[in-house]
Scaffold this motif. Sequence first.
Motif, mmCIF file in Angstrom:
data_model
loop_
_atom_site.group_PDB
_atom_site.id
_atom_site.type_symbol
_atom_site.label_atom_id
_atom_site.label_comp_id
_atom_site.label_asym_id
_atom_site.label_seq_id
_atom_site.Cartn_x
_atom_site.Cartn_y
_atom_site.Cartn_z
ATOM 1 N N UNK A 1 -9.758 -9.003 7.342
ATOM 2 C CA UNK A 1 -10.275 -7.645 7.173
ATOM 3 C C UNK A 1 -10.316 -7.335 5.688
ATOM 4 N N UNK A 2 -11.105 -6.327 5.337
ATOM 5 C CA UNK A 2 -11.255 -5.936 3.936
ATOM 6 C C UNK A 2 -10.029 -5.115 3.533
ATOM 7 N N UNK A 3 -9.245 -5.666 2.642
ATOM 8 C CA UNK A 3 -7.991 -5.022 2.245
ATOM 9 C C UNK A 3 -7.815 -5.117 0.735
ATOM 10 N N UNK A 4 -7.394 -4.020 0.119
ATOM 11 C CA UNK A 4 -7.065 -3.996 -1.305
ATOM 12 C C UNK A 4 -5.575 -3.754 -1.461
ATOM 13 N N UNK A 5 -4.992 -4.426 -2.438
ATOM 14 C CA UNK A 5 -3.553 -4.312 -2.681
ATOM 15 C C UNK A 5 -3.323 -3.976 -4.145
ATOM 16 N N UNK A 6 -2.495 -2.980 -4.378
ATOM 17 C CA UNK A 6 -2.043 -2.670 -5.732
ATOM 18 C C UNK A 6 -0.525 -2.778 -5.727
ATOM 19 N N UNK A 7 0.021 -3.697 -6.511
ATOM 20 C CA UNK A 7 1.461 -3.869 -6.557
ATOM 21 C C UNK A 7 2.110 -2.738 -7.341
ATOM 22 N N UNK A 8 3.419 -2.599 -7.180
ATOM 23 C CA UNK A 8 4.145 -1.594 -7.937
ATOM 24 C C UNK A 8 4.007 -1.793 -9.428
ATOM 25 N N UNK A 9 3.945 -3.073 -9.850
ATOM 26 C CA UNK A 9 3.767 -3.353 -11.267
ATOM 27 C C UNK A 9 2.382 -2.934 -11.751
ATOM 28 N N UNK A 10 1.355 -3.103 -10.885
ATOM 29 C CA UNK A 10 0.017 -2.608 -11.230
ATOM 30 C C UNK A 10 0.046 -1.101 -11.464
ATOM 31 N N UNK A 11 0.709 -0.391 -10.574
ATOM 32 C CA UNK A 11 0.748 1.070 -10.663
ATOM 33 C C UNK A 11 1.405 1.532 -11.958
#
Length: 770
Positions: A60-70
């Motif tokens: 499925x189409x999923x995007x992930x932003x890690x805590x370090x990205x934030x």
Amino acid sequence: MVFLAAAISSLFASSAWAQQSTDTASTTPAAATPGKRSEQIETVTVTAQKRKEDASKVPLSISVMTGEDLVGRHITDVGDITRSIPNISNSGASGTGAGLSNIEIRGVSSAAGSATVGMYMDDVSLTTRNLYSLGSAEPKLFDLDRIEVLRGPQGTLYGASSMGGTIKFITNQPNLNERENNVYSEVSSTKGGGTNYTANGVFNFPLIKDELALRIGLQKGRDSGYIDQVSPTTGKVVASGINSQDSSVARLALKWVPMTGLVITPSVFYQDVKSDDIDASYTDLPKNQTNKIVREPGKDRLLVPSLTVNYDLGSADLVSVSSYFKRNFDRTQDGTVVNSSYIGSLITTPPGLGDLVSGLPSAVYLNNEIKQFSQEIRVASKPYDPKGGSPITWLGGVYYSNLFTTVVDNEPVFGINQAFNAAGVNIADPSQLGSAFPGDNSYFSARHYHTTQKAVFGEASYYFSPALQATVGARYLRASDSLVRDGDFFFAGGPQHSEASSDFKAFTPKFAISWQVDPNNTLYATAAQGFRLGGQNRAIPTSVCAADFHNLNLSEAPLSFGPDKLWSYEVGSKSRLMGNRLSVNLAAFYIDWNKLQQDITLPGCGFDFETNVGKAKSYGAEVEIKAKPTANLLLSFSGGYTNATLASDVPSLGAKSGDQIQGVPKYNASLAATYNFSITEDTYGFARAGVHWVGSSHGSLIHTDPDYVRPSYSTVDASVGATFGSWEVSLFAKNLLNNDKVIQRPNVQSVSEGYRLRPLTVGLSLSGKL
């Protein structure tokens, strides 16, 4: 998309890299691991399908932003998220500011009925119905492992309201073996505003090694205001920076492993956000000014305790999640124009009284309370083993929730009784307003919603081979929804009491097929159904709204509305190329949506009701590309295109087939780069930059509405900094070019408001481990 991927691939032409797969997951930021850096793009493990999986293998189409990205990109709120992730957007519910946004994914947008996007903190639902008086819950982005954005219907595993998709805020869990003391602080200044600050600390204590650990996190922050209040008569500033905001967050989690295979994790999250006013100016005044008479503060409190139990049954894993979600949101709106001006226009004698009443200040006091208990129990088989074992994996569970939502609305016109008494007339006389205003109150309403859900759900996958699998899933749901409403005083047409209830049931299937062409390339296709519960309407006084009902060929407003459903079809690919230095994720979708829940406004009397109208369709695509030409340089591009339109005429909305659905940008895109370099033997620097584009959209179906066309806009963020030992310092700027374009112009309480991006904000942050 192919040309874009090829252009990035050309960066790697000077070297020949063998393709290879990687199983390791990493959530460690590059800046925190100085020295030799990995030449590969990190692999992220997600729980989108309620089991741990490599995100590049999830169909499925999923995007992930890690805590370090934030933290590294200084992403602090939902607005930042929607500009950084494809095909997700947000619109102000009834103002803009903390807790006032409705979130949309892939064009599935509606300000009526239940939410269209599921919101979760870990496995706890924070999803609420769409209400005029509040928006989605917005937990602060604090001590998070990652954010997962799941696009497309997630009804099988996440239930009703996940029609457009689901957003999951995944928190960091207690560490049984290592003591941690992490601190973060930043201070910044906003152009035209003042000083902002954030400070937090996260402390992890292994109380009994390998058995018991405690994690505590605390955060305090303040955002300065940049909207000035001016006098409506002189135009002089009477208060500066009225839209400041203060927030406090606390999180506590305990992990206990009393025996092998059993993990018990109680946790509690608390957040208190106090806004001194909304982030809106008036469009007929100079930039970032408002001449409102009544200030519009808000206080939004979230409490989320939960108990999660994981138990290894040997051949399967059992998970139990017991949770409670409480939200109290008290806010004020300036009701002077919609209340005082309207009442004043009805007064003809004695001379001058109508003008006096028209200028009296009026407030709209909104008190919202949401309380929900939920329980989910699920059992999942062990992951598929290509070296042997069963070719079938499965997951099944049951779910129960009990949700209470209360909205209390009081709207005093301050001084109205005194004005009538001074004029020597009786306000309740039939020749005057014909109604008493106890305590100057012109309107009272208390709405009590009660929604219960019971569901059984499951998914099963069959592996025809280690590379080819098919998945079938379904959820069967039974629900009841009721509304008890009491109203009184002038605008309610006197004392009112109404009750209505409905029962619903739904069966939402899902089908998927996934082909791992080789260890680095996966193709998939899915078909899934999304579903929303129906609901109830308050009774609307026909004496006040007779003309509006006549224009709609109605005798009265409907007391209930039905559920709506959609089918979504998606194809996509996920590739890791050139020795895992290039990743390319592509997806295309088509959505067919029937019996839309929409809000119908009665312009003559100011009331509204919800009903089912027409059909809609939405189609589009997403692309996410990451590349590491060198170990020190990471490039990323993401973008989405959505064309969401009505597929039938809707006369009650004044809309025709082909009209754009409200609040859905045609596109959004983000381009970012991070470069790391050595300064000295033990000091390392970094530079980051990001550009975000958001396409045009429509905020209304009415062509003459000032909010009909919302323009496209862009914003630029950047930061530079260094790490030394266990510390990191960063100089950052958000909205670097100080874009001050008005991006939304909604009409709120009969006043045209303007929303802009937060002005240029420059700051310094310091983080480290003690």
